[in-house]
Design an enzyme around this catalytic site. Sequence first.
Site, short mmCIF file in Angstrom:
data_model
loop_
_atom_site.label_atom_id
_atom_site.label_comp_id
_atom_site.label_asym_id
_atom_site.label_seq_id
_atom_site.Cartn_x
_atom_site.Cartn_y
_atom_site.Cartn_z
N GLY A 61 20.43 99.08 125.10
CA GLY A 61 19.81 99.56 124.01
C GLY A 61 18.29 99.29 124.57
O GLY A 61 17.35 99.86 124.03
N GLU A 114 26.43 100.17 129.95
CA GLU A 114 27.31 100.51 128.95
C GLU A 114 28.68 100.76 129.54
O GLU A 114 30.03 100.37 128.78
CB GLU A 114 27.07 101.50 127.99
CG GLU A 114 25.99 101.08 127.17
CD GLU A 114 24.56 101.41 127.85
OE1 GLU A 114 23.56 101.44 126.97
OE2 GLU A 114 24.29 101.77 128.85
N GLU A 154 16.93 101.66 126.67
CA GLU A 154 16.85 102.96 125.82
C GLU A 154 15.39 102.70 124.90
O GLU A 154 14.53 103.78 124.75
CB GLU A 154 17.84 103.25 124.89
CG GLU A 154 19.21 103.59 126.08
CD GLU A 154 20.46 103.67 125.24
OE1 GLU A 154 21.07 104.61 125.23
OE2 GLU A 154 20.88 102.72 124.53
N ALA A 189 22.17 95.93 123.28
CA ALA A 189 22.40 95.96 121.62
C ALA A 189 23.58 94.66 121.55
O ALA A 189 23.95 93.96 122.33
CB ALA A 189 23.20 97.21 121.41
#
Length: 260
Positions: free
Chosen positions: A111, A134, A114, A66
């Site tokens: 992300g 993370e 994911e 992200a």
Amino acid sequence: MAYETILTETRDAVTLITLNRPKALNALNSQVLEELIDAFATFEADDSQRCAVLTGSGDKAFAAGADIKEMSEKPAADFYLQDFFARWTSEIVKKVRKPWIAAVNGFALGGGCELAMMADFILASENAKFGQPEIKLGVAPGMGGSQRLTRAIGKSKSMEMCLTGRMMGAEEAERANLVARVVAHDELLDEAMKTAATIAGMPPMAAIANKEMVNAAFETGLDQGIIFERRLFQILTASEDKKEGMEAFIEKREGNWKGR
């Protein structure tokens, strides 16, 4: 919708979607994710398109995570009140019934990992690296990473990756069942498109039903899953494609699918 952070093209019955922020290693920000929602909705609504491939531009990354700059100053209340990530995950995962493949060509971290795991399956280049780092930022996965990773590779390895933030290489990812296959880096996109074309050549209703059956195995008990499978099988036996497929088999020819 004009896209600024992704590229889309159609090749026969296959839609290719490419994350296109190479200078940021294709990091996922709000704009990228909104454009992905639109691109997948367009793919889903187009009856001529039967399978999609999602990949990243450049040689280094599928998506390196992200966009931290976007999130670093965002107040916690906004994350909660906006239910941050919820719409993006539900729109891509729950509303796309047609099959799609993630072609991971490099880093798929946070992300990015994911997003890849939202696909029906992953093809990885030999250079691919997966991870949920993370914890190194003082947070945790927020787009399904802890759940999909654990379902794919089991508790022990998933726990280790989430707690240490280490990356998993392509070969280990294949051994751990995170990815379907590893292919040569230079051949990844061609192989992904070839695989997608094979899927796109299957009866469309049957492709959707097979996807729904396999997904149900993660969401129901065995008895209910088998009932769900049987019901979808029974529905398919009433389709025109079932009649055509069996006639084509008997007559030793290719089927002419109508998608109904």
